[in-house]
Design a protein around this motif. Structure first.
Motif, PDB file in Angstrom:
ATOM      1  N   ASN A  88       0.877  -1.168   0.000  1.00  0.00           N
ATOM      2  CA  ASN A  88       0.000   0.000   0.000  1.00  0.00           C
ATOM      3  C   ASN A  88       0.911   1.213   0.000  1.00  0.00           C
ATOM      4  OD1 ASN A  88      -1.976   1.936   0.320  1.00  0.00           O
ATOM      5  ND2 ASN A  88      -2.929   0.963   2.070  1.00  0.00           N
TER       6      ASN A  88
ATOM      7  N   THR B  84      -5.500   5.333  -1.029  1.00  0.00           N
ATOM      8  CA  THR B  84      -6.735   4.550  -1.072  1.00  0.00           C
ATOM      9  C   THR B  84      -6.962   3.944  -2.454  1.00  0.00           C
ATOM     10  OG1 THR B  84      -8.033   6.530  -1.572  1.00  0.00           O
ATOM     11  CG2 THR B  84      -7.838   5.900   0.750  1.00  0.00           C
TER      12      THR B  84
ATOM     13  N   THR C  69      -3.520   0.520  -3.144  1.00  0.00           N
ATOM     14  CA  THR C  69      -3.495  -0.308  -1.937  1.00  0.00           C
ATOM     15  C   THR C  69      -2.723  -1.615  -2.107  1.00  0.00           C
ATOM     16  OG1 THR C  69      -5.606  -1.282  -2.574  1.00  0.00           O
ATOM     17  CG2 THR C  69      -5.671   0.640  -1.097  1.00  0.00           C
TER      18      THR C  69
END
Length: 192
Positions: free
Chosen positions: A43, A53, A56
């Motif tokens: 990530n 986000t 990841t």
């Protein structure tokens, strides 16, 4: 012999030597590889304090390196053969741990290079281990890539871990020859 004052020959030889030493230390260092589905994933950072986000589980490659003199250095993605070609670079000092991707993070970049390619610069110190992580912006981006390290300021050189020594370019070798010829001319003149 050549009708040139000896002090002038010495100055020309010193100038040639200075140019040769600068050229030998400022050689860009290139790297290349491929992000594949079999590469490890992590990530990636989004900022210095938060994780992405959308990235990841991005594939990545790591390049360990050091510099031989303090200065400002850049690392850039120069090409990425992927459908969207959006790279992301992260620079770490001391160590890189994919399970803790914010630890030891010095700097990062998404799109400061050409198009969606990454370009970062940082002031680095000699005798310190660094790691450049080459990855993509989002999950599922794979393809071959190229990149380069440059010396922005200072006279240092980047050396990749396990890399062969930098070979001077032909122009540097030519300047070395000019400097040696000047010193030989000076020596012959003094003997006469």
């Amino acid at each position: 012999m050549f009708g040139v004052p000896s002090s002038r020959v010495i100055k020309l030889a010193l100038a040639a030597a200075a140019l040769v030493s600068q050229a030998a230390f400022a050689v860009p260092v290139t790297f290349s590889g491929a992000l594949t589905q079999s590469d490890p994933v992590f990530n990636r950072p989004f900022t210095a304090t938060s994780l992405s986000t959308v990235g990841t589980a991005v594939a990545y490659d790591v390049y360990g390196f050091h510099v031989n003199a303090a200065g400002t250095y850049s690392a850039e993605a120069t090409g990425f053969l992927s459908s969207t070609a959006d790279t992301f670079l992260a620079l770490y000092q001391g160590s890189f741990n994919r399970a803790a991707p914010l630890t030891n993070l010095l700097t990062y970049d998404d799109d400061s290079g050409t198009g969606a390619l990454s370009l970062l610069s940082a002031t680095l110190q000699a005798g310190t281990q660094y790691y450049l992580v080459f990855t993509s912006y989002t999950n599922g981006m794979y393809g071959e890539y190229n990149g380069r390290f440059n010396t922005v300021s200072g006279s240092g050189q980047v050396t990749l871990d396990g890399a062969a020594a930098v070979v001077p370019e032909p122009a540097s070798l030519a300047l070395t020859g000019v400097g040696l010829a000047g010193l030989m001319a000076l020596r012959r003149r003094r003997k006469a």
